[in-house]
Write a protein that holds these residues in place. Structure first.
Motif, PDB file in Angstrom:
ATOM      1  N   ASP A  75       0.855  -1.179   0.000  1.00 11.42           N
ATOM      2  CA  ASP A  75       0.000   0.000   0.000  1.00 11.42           C
ATOM      3  C   ASP A  75       0.901   1.243   0.000  1.00 11.42           C
ATOM      4  OD1 ASP A  75      -1.750   2.138   0.697  1.00 11.42           O
ATOM      5  OD2 ASP A  75      -3.100   0.720   1.676  1.00 11.42           O
ATOM      6  N   PRO A  76       0.674   2.193  -0.921  1.00 15.81           N
ATOM      7  CA  PRO A  76       1.505   3.410  -0.919  1.00 15.81           C
ATOM      8  C   PRO A  76       1.482   4.158   0.408  1.00 15.81           C
ATOM      9  CG  PRO A  76       0.218   3.275  -2.943  1.00 15.81           C
ATOM     10  CD  PRO A  76      -0.290   2.190  -2.027  1.00 15.81           C
ATOM     11  N   ARG A  77       0.424   3.948   1.200  1.00 15.77           N
ATOM     12  CA  ARG A  77       0.326   4.627   2.496  1.00 15.77           C
ATOM     13  C   ARG A  77       1.138   3.920   3.577  1.00 15.77           C
ATOM     14  NH1 ARG A  77      -6.100   4.369   2.443  1.00 15.77           N
ATOM     15  NH2 ARG A  77      -5.437   2.289   1.784  1.00 15.77           N
ATOM     16  N   GLY A  78       1.645   2.744   3.255  1.00 16.02           N
ATOM     17  CA  GLY A  78       2.439   2.001   4.225  1.00 16.02           C
ATOM     18  C   GLY A  78       2.337   0.510   3.998  1.00 16.02           C
TER      19      GLY A  78
ATOM     20  N   ARG B 181      -4.338   1.357  -9.882  1.00 10.60           N
ATOM     21  CA  ARG B 181      -3.578   0.185  -9.465  1.00 10.60           C
ATOM     22  C   ARG B 181      -2.278   0.074 -10.266  1.00 10.60           C
ATOM     23  NH1 ARG B 181      -7.705  -4.601 -10.112  1.00 10.60           N
ATOM     24  NH2 ARG B 181      -5.891  -5.839  -9.467  1.00 10.60           N
ATOM     25  N   PHE B 182      -2.351   0.320 -11.560  1.00  9.64           N
ATOM     26  CA  PHE B 182      -1.147   0.279 -12.386  1.00  9.64           C
ATOM     27  C   PHE B 182      -0.111   1.305 -11.921  1.00  9.64           C
ATOM     28  CE2 PHE B 182      -3.328  -1.322 -16.571  1.00  9.64           C
ATOM     29  CZ  PHE B 182      -3.595  -2.532 -15.955  1.00  9.64           C
TER      30      PHE B 182
ATOM     31  N   GLU C 132       4.723   1.215  -5.346  1.00  8.27           N
ATOM     32  CA  GLU C 132       5.253   0.209  -4.439  1.00  8.27           C
ATOM     33  C   GLU C 132       5.311  -1.181  -5.074  1.00  8.27           C
ATOM     34  OE1 GLU C 132       6.603   0.735  -1.611  1.00  8.27           O
ATOM     35  OE2 GLU C 132       6.118   2.864  -1.484  1.00  8.27           O
ATOM     36  N   ILE C 133       4.445  -1.425  -6.083  1.00 12.99           N
ATOM     37  CA  ILE C 133       4.374  -2.761  -6.669  1.00 12.99           C
ATOM     38  C   ILE C 133       5.657  -3.102  -7.418  1.00 12.99           C
ATOM     39  CG2 ILE C 133       3.123  -4.230  -8.295  1.00 12.99           C
ATOM     40  CD1 ILE C 133       1.561  -3.601  -5.778  1.00 12.99           C
ATOM     41  N   ALA C 134       6.193  -2.128  -8.141  1.00 12.04           N
ATOM     42  CA  ALA C 134       7.402  -2.343  -8.957  1.00 12.04           C
ATOM     43  C   ALA C 134       7.236  -3.545  -9.880  1.00 12.04           C
ATOM     44  CB  ALA C 134       8.639  -2.487  -8.080  1.00 12.04           C
ATOM     45  N   ASP C 135       6.044  -3.682 -10.450  1.00  9.81           N
ATOM     46  CA  ASP C 135       5.807  -4.712 -11.452  1.00  9.81           C
ATOM     47  C   ASP C 135       6.549  -4.310 -12.722  1.00  9.81           C
ATOM     48  OD1 ASP C 135       4.767  -7.015 -12.481  1.00  9.81           O
ATOM     49  OD2 ASP C 135       2.715  -6.289 -12.682  1.00  9.81           O
ATOM     50  N   THR C 136       7.088  -5.268 -13.450  1.00  8.50           N
ATOM     51  CA  THR C 136       7.908  -4.931 -14.607  1.00  8.50           C
ATOM     52  C   THR C 136       7.119  -5.010 -15.904  1.00  8.50           C
ATOM     53  OG1 THR C 136       8.668  -7.207 -14.965  1.00  8.50           O
ATOM     54  CG2 THR C 136       9.956  -5.830 -13.458  1.00  8.50           C
ATOM     55  N   ALA C 137       7.475  -4.139 -16.833  1.00 12.08           N
ATOM     56  CA  ALA C 137       6.873  -4.182 -18.163  1.00 12.08           C
ATOM     57  C   ALA C 137       7.203  -5.505 -18.847  1.00 12.08           C
ATOM     58  CB  ALA C 137       7.370  -3.010 -19.002  1.00 12.08           C
TER      59      ALA C 137
END
Length: 477
Positions: free
Chosen positions: A77-80, A348-349, A353-358
């Motif tokens: 979560d970007p909030r923590g 969501r994209f 914090e997710i650092a999902d990769t292209a």
């Protein structure tokens, strides 16, 4: 930072589910729903026995055994960030090449659900027909030697045969993979494989075994050094297989089960006869959005999904296609405003914090394009609209498969059919019809002159003017 432990006595859990495929998604999704349900004091006889049929599953078993089958799940979560130890799994069946231990586990009367996450490409679907392929080598081998199956579906067939012969109620087969009609696809695989060796058993399975359709959703990136470092920051430095995921999750299931089910609705699961509508919404808007976003990002050298969303050109490209060409062809969904759902997906994209990769989004395009992009192209053409944005997105997939990015750097293989795709993409640079002539992917779209012309124009634009200019051309109309 603290880690939330299971809020129930794991010693009191007994198994009711065998789950095949203990990857990150399962542990961030189904396992967390059950963990929440158990914390309510409910259904402690529905714990999970993990299972797998691949060498990687044996390595996962060893890692989880060392920590008493607990999984670390970190919600980004970007909030923590929040970390929890999920305890819904209480054992992991020994991985064996002939699947004897797995068959024995699924034969146990207390096992009432066998669930799967074996990836979209693991159902032996013929891409040319969209149907189960009984001639696939692994399936043909299991059909010839049903007592020593190598596939998950062969093991399921063997276990169902044993239960039928012993008079035990059959378990439900619950697919948790991201496929349209995943329950129907699982039924086709199990029944189709059984038919190769025992038509009578196949008929019994078709009549007595439930295969509910389900829509699943949660972004759970692959685990690497960054994710392990996150777990270590919570004091879990010895966990080699932590899971990170977004806070959002969703699970919609048809309420059709052969031998009962846990009360998952108490943990937030939706039971609905209209799973297909939820599924279409998710696959077209979210998974289609991933494909639209991923290829231009990779071609432009942008590593992470949130960085692509911060690129004004790519974000505008994605937003315009979603608004003009995807949302209008998605059927209404109970309790959802599609425009609000689209905005949720974009948010969501953009979660940094997710650092999902292209690169992950670009994986296995030969399997994903026919499911996530091409159906939306077809639906637009059927309503009299030539979807130039979606066509441009598919042209960028072709450009990506050529094997170099916009800076001339080599693209590492990223598809099971990479060599064939790369060879075809290089020919298509001069002759775009060769790309859409892959009928296993595009079907009869290659026979539509207007589509052929639109695709050729898009691909030439990408090659002649570059990815950024091609996107700007579309966005600016």
């Amino acid at each position: 930072m603290s880690v939330a432990p299971p809020r129930y006595d794991r010693a009191r859990l007994t198994p009711g589910i065998v789950h095949i495929g203990l990857g990150n998604f399962h542990r961030a999704h189904m396992a967390t729903y059950l963990d929440d349900l158990f914390a309510l004091g409910e259904d402690h006889d529905w714990a999970i026995l993990g299972a797998g049929v691949r060498p990687a599953d044996a390595r996962m078993r060893e890692a989880l055994m060392a920590q008493d089958w607990l999984s670390t799940v970190v919600e980004l979560d970007p909030r923590g960030k929040r970390a929890r130890r999920v305890g819904a799994m209480i054992d992991f069946v020994e991985v064996d090449c002939a699947n004897g231990p797995l068959i024995a586990a699924m034969r146990r009367p207390e096992i009432r659900i066998v669930s799967l996450t074996v990836t979209e490409g693991g159902y032996f679907i013929d891409p040319a027909t969209g149907r189960f392929d009984p001639t696939a080598p692994e399936i043909a081998a299991d059909g010839a030697a049903p007592d020593r199956p190598a596939t998950a579906f062969g093991a399921i067939v063997a276990a169902l045969r044993a239960r039928r012969d012993a008079g035990i109620v059959p378990f439900t087969v619950l697919s948790c993979d991201n496929l349209p009609g995943n329950g129907d696809v699982a039924r086709a695989a199990v029944v189709g494989l059984a038919r190769l060796s025992d038509p009578g058993l196949a008929a019994w399975i078709d009549t007595h075994v439930a295969f509910p359709n389900a829509m699943v959703d949660r972004i759970a990136p692959a685990t690497g050094p960054r994710e392990c470092a996150m777990a270590a920051a919570f004091g879990l430095g010895d966990d080699p297989v932590p899971v990170t995921c977004e806070p959002f999750r969703q699970w919609v299931i048809e309420d059709r089960f052969s031998a009962g089910r846990p009360a998952l609705e108490k943990a937030g699961v939706t039971f609905s006869p209209r799973v297909h509508d939820f599924e279409t919404m998710k696959i077209r808007i979210l998974n289609g959005g991933h494909a639209i976003l991923g290829y231009p990002a990779e071609l432009l050298g942008i590593e992470y999904v949130h960085e692509a969303m911060a690129d004004d050109t790519i974000a505008a490209f994605l937003g315009k296609i979603e608004t003009d060409e995807i949302v209008p062809i998605v059927p209404p969904v109970p309790g959802h405003d599609l425009r609000d759902y689209k905005q949720l997906i974009l948010q969501r994209f953009a979660n940094p914090e997710i650092a999902d990769t292209a690169r992950r989004l670009c994986f296995d395009g030969s399997n994903r394009q026919p499911k996530f992009i091409i159906p939306s192209i077809r639906d637009n053409i059927a309503r009299g609209v030539m979807p130039t944005g979606l066509i441009l997105a598919s042209a960028m997939w072709c450009r990506y498969c050529e094997g170099t990015d916009s800076r001339g750097r080599t693209t590492p293989p990223n598809d099971p059919d990479w060599d064939m795709l790369m060879a075809t993409a290089r020919v298509a640079k001069q002759d775009p019809a060769r790309w859409i002539g892959m009928r296993a992917i595009y079907g009869n779209l290659a026979d539509d002159p207007a589509f052929v012309a639109a695709f050729a124009e898009a691909l030439h634009l990408v090659w002649d003017e570059g990815v950024g200019a091609a996107i700007a051309h579309y966005v600016e109309g």
